[in-house]
Design a protein around this motif. Structure first.
Motif, PDB file in Angstrom:
ATOM      1  N   ALA A 254       3.177 -49.427  19.171  1.00  0.00           N
ATOM      2  CA  ALA A 254       4.102 -48.429  19.699  1.00  0.00           C
ATOM      3  C   ALA A 254       3.431 -47.585  20.790  1.00  0.00           C
ATOM      4  O   ALA A 254       4.036 -47.268  21.818  1.00  0.00           O
ATOM      5  N   LYS A 255       2.181 -47.226  20.569  1.00  0.00           N
ATOM      6  CA  LYS A 255       1.433 -46.460  21.578  1.00  0.00           C
ATOM      7  C   LYS A 255       1.277 -47.269  22.853  1.00  0.00           C
ATOM      8  O   LYS A 255       1.435 -46.747  23.965  1.00  0.00           O
ATOM      9  N   LEU A 256       0.988 -48.561  22.703  1.00  0.00           N
ATOM     10  CA  LEU A 256       0.859 -49.425  23.875  1.00  0.00           C
ATOM     11  C   LEU A 256       2.194 -49.561  24.598  1.00  0.00           C
ATOM     12  O   LEU A 256       2.236 -49.565  25.838  1.00  0.00           O
ATOM     13  N   GLN A 257       3.280 -49.670  23.854  1.00  0.00           N
ATOM     14  CA  GLN A 257       4.601 -49.756  24.479  1.00  0.00           C
ATOM     15  C   GLN A 257       4.862 -48.561  25.397  1.00  0.00           C
ATOM     16  O   GLN A 257       5.373 -48.722  26.513  1.00  0.00           O
ATOM     17  N   ARG A 258       4.519 -47.375  24.920  1.00  0.00           N
ATOM     18  CA  ARG A 258       4.740 -46.171  25.734  1.00  0.00           C
ATOM     19  C   ARG A 258       3.908 -46.239  27.019  1.00  0.00           C
ATOM     20  O   ARG A 258       4.396 -45.893  28.100  1.00  0.00           O
ATOM     21  N   ARG A 259       2.663 -46.668  26.905  1.00  0.00           N
ATOM     22  CA  ARG A 259       1.812 -46.789  28.092  1.00  0.00           C
ATOM     23  C   ARG A 259       2.367 -47.807  29.080  1.00  0.00           C
ATOM     24  O   ARG A 259       2.388 -47.581  30.291  1.00  0.00           O
ATOM     25  N   LEU A 260       2.827 -48.955  28.557  1.00  0.00           N
ATOM     26  CA  LEU A 260       3.330 -50.009  29.429  1.00  0.00           C
ATOM     27  C   LEU A 260       4.622 -49.586  30.127  1.00  0.00           C
ATOM     28  O   LEU A 260       4.829 -49.905  31.300  1.00  0.00           O
ATOM     29  N   ARG A 261       5.482 -48.883  29.405  1.00  0.00           N
ATOM     30  CA  ARG A 261       6.733 -48.420  30.024  1.00  0.00           C
ATOM     31  C   ARG A 261       6.442 -47.471  31.190  1.00  0.00           C
ATOM     32  O   ARG A 261       7.095 -47.528  32.232  1.00  0.00           O
ATOM     33  N   LYS A 262       5.459 -46.589  30.995  1.00  0.00           N
ATOM     34  CA  LYS A 262       5.066 -45.686  32.083  1.00  0.00           C
ATOM     35  C   LYS A 262       4.498 -46.480  33.262  1.00  0.00           C
ATOM     36  O   LYS A 262       4.796 -46.185  34.422  1.00  0.00           O
ATOM     37  N   ALA A 263       3.685 -47.492  32.949  1.00  0.00           N
ATOM     38  CA  ALA A 263       3.082 -48.297  34.006  1.00  0.00           C
ATOM     39  C   ALA A 263       4.145 -49.065  34.784  1.00  0.00           C
ATOM     40  O   ALA A 263       4.085 -49.175  36.018  1.00  0.00           O
ATOM     41  N   LEU A 265       7.308 -48.178  35.126  1.00  0.00           N
ATOM     42  CA  LEU A 265       8.050 -47.183  35.906  1.00  0.00           C
ATOM     43  C   LEU A 265       7.289 -46.805  37.171  1.00  0.00           C
ATOM     44  O   LEU A 265       7.864 -46.752  38.268  1.00  0.00           O
ATOM     45  N   LEU A 266       5.997 -46.574  37.033  1.00  0.00           N
ATOM     46  CA  LEU A 266       5.186 -46.225  38.209  1.00  0.00           C
ATOM     47  C   LEU A 266       5.117 -47.375  39.202  1.00  0.00           C
ATOM     48  O   LEU A 266       5.145 -47.155  40.415  1.00  0.00           O
ATOM     49  N   SER A 267       5.043 -48.596  38.696  1.00  0.00           N
ATOM     50  CA  SER A 267       5.000 -49.763  39.583  1.00  0.00           C
ATOM     51  C   SER A 267       6.301 -49.903  40.363  1.00  0.00           C
ATOM     52  O   SER A 267       6.296 -50.202  41.553  1.00  0.00           O
ATOM     53  N   ARG A 268       7.423 -49.659  39.669  1.00  0.00           N
ATOM     54  CA  ARG A 268       8.720 -49.750  40.364  1.00  0.00           C
ATOM     55  C   ARG A 268       8.850 -48.657  41.422  1.00  0.00           C
ATOM     56  O   ARG A 268       9.363 -48.905  42.516  1.00  0.00           O
ATOM     57  N   ARG A 269       8.390 -47.454  41.084  1.00  0.00           N
ATOM     58  CA  ARG A 269       8.421 -46.376  42.078  1.00  0.00           C
ATOM     59  C   ARG A 269       7.540 -46.719  43.261  1.00  0.00           C
ATOM     60  O   ARG A 269       7.895 -46.461  44.417  1.00  0.00           O
ATOM     61  N   GLY A 270       6.376 -47.315  42.969  1.00  0.00           N
ATOM     62  CA  GLY A 270       5.475 -47.709  44.041  1.00  0.00           C
ATOM     63  C   GLY A 270       6.105 -48.738  44.951  1.00  0.00           C
ATOM     64  O   GLY A 270       5.960 -48.674  46.179  1.00  0.00           O
ATOM     65  N   GLN A 271       6.841 -49.697  44.361  1.00  0.00           N
ATOM     66  CA  GLN A 271       7.524 -50.700  45.174  1.00  0.00           C
ATOM     67  C   GLN A 271       8.579 -50.050  46.061  1.00  0.00           C
ATOM     68  O   GLN A 271       8.718 -50.381  47.237  1.00  0.00           O
TER      69      GLN A 271
END
Length: 321
Positions: A254-263, A265-271
């Motif tokens: 669950a902790k990893l899921q939260r980290r990946l979702r943030k990553a 989101l940031l990748s999509r914003r970066g694109q």
């Protein structure tokens, strides 16, 4: 060849698929190992359409330590099923994996790993630090800082950070592979979940000296996938992996899921920002062609320095400068 009753201290599972450009480097690193015992070489080729198998066959008879075992050619199985049959076919007390586009950078890798497992009965797997070789810019970077020590990893450590990284770093106890749940091979499974399952029953030893090379190239099954797609794929697999491990590591997943979702989101914003920046850069470059020079000079003189700096940063990031 050998019959099923023969004993091997070590099996090496060679996993290949259209690796003709890399397989000789992999085999040279294998045949250069200083391991003194008999070695069973299990070739799990996943229906390559190139000359991979022919190049492997040229190594037969070069070294008396090696006994070749070729798994029956079938239609392309995919990574998960190919590993399932490969693990099952290995007869050795220890099982090393070498993927056909990777190679080992130290001739002492197998000996040191086997010695480690001989001395650490709490471990079902010994992995090593490794270099990531990026073909595009010919760069080598070690996965973690090099040292003469070792670490002991748990399943929760691997969920947080997959330090083992890839199959070519691994030497398993055959007995540890025999405890893998059968349903593991009914889902998409790579080294990460295989090693998490191994670590349900034992620790993982990680030798901090780099002794393997993981090659990042455009033909790789994983390395050629865009970063955001890797994140999304990993995120999509977590519920299956959580269920497979009977939710024993649910909090860590669950902790990893939260980290990946943030990553993600940031990748999509970066694109998105990259697309805007490229458009601005194109506009700045092309509009100047149609504006009279005197107007450009006046606009440059009237633009505050801070705005100029921000605009230049956007152009350089998005315009490929």
């Amino acid at each position: 060849m050998t019959d099923e009753s023969s004993h091997f201290e070590l099996s090496v599972l060679l996993v290949t698929y259209n690796h003709e450009l890399y397989i000789e480097r992999a085999l040279d690193s294998l045949f250069s190992q200083d391991f003194s015992g008999a070695i069973e070489l299990v070739v799990a080729d996943d229906a390559s359409s190139d000359a991979t198998l022919k190049r492997i066959q040229r190594y037969e008879g070069r070294d008396a330590r090696f006994t070749f075992k070729y798994l029956s050619p079938v239609a392309n199985l995919g990574i998960t099923r190919n590993y399932q049959r490969g693990f099952s076919a290995c007869l050795g007390r220890y099982v090393a994996v070498l993927e056909g586009d990777d190679y080992w950078s130290s001739p002492y890798k197998l000996t040191r790993q086997a010695r480690f497992l001989d001395q650490h009965w709490e471990c079902g797997l010994c992995s090593v630090n490794y270099f990531v070789f990026n073909e595009d810019d010919a760069s080598f970077v070690s996965r973690v800082k090099r040292s003469d020590g070792y670490r002991l990893l748990t399943a929760r450590d691997l969920i947080s950070d997959n330090l083992v990284g890839n199959f070519s770093t691994c030497l398993y106890r055959k007995s540890a592979l025999e405890t893998l749940p059968a349903e593991l091979f009914d889902i998409t499974s790579y080294d990460w979940i295989v090693n998490i399952c191994v670590a349900r029953n034992s620790l993982i030893g990680f030798i901090e000296e780099p002794m393997s090379v993981y090659r990042v190239h455009s033909r790789g099954a994983w390395s050629n996938v865009a970063r955001i797609e890797q994140l999304e794929q990993q995120l999509s697999l977590i519920p299956e992996y959580d269920q497979l491990t009977r939710q024993l590591f649910h909090a860590s997943f669950a902790k990893l899921q939260r980290r990946l979702r943030k990553a993600v989101l940031l990748s999509r914003r970066g694109q998105s920002l990259g697309t805007v920046a490229r458009a601005l850069a194109w506009s700045a470059t092309n509009l100047e062609q149609f504006i009279p020079p005197v107007v450009v000079i006046v606009l440059k003189g009237l633009t505050p320095p801070v705005v100029k700096k921000i605009f230049l940063k956007i152009i350089r990031r998005g315009g490929g400068i």
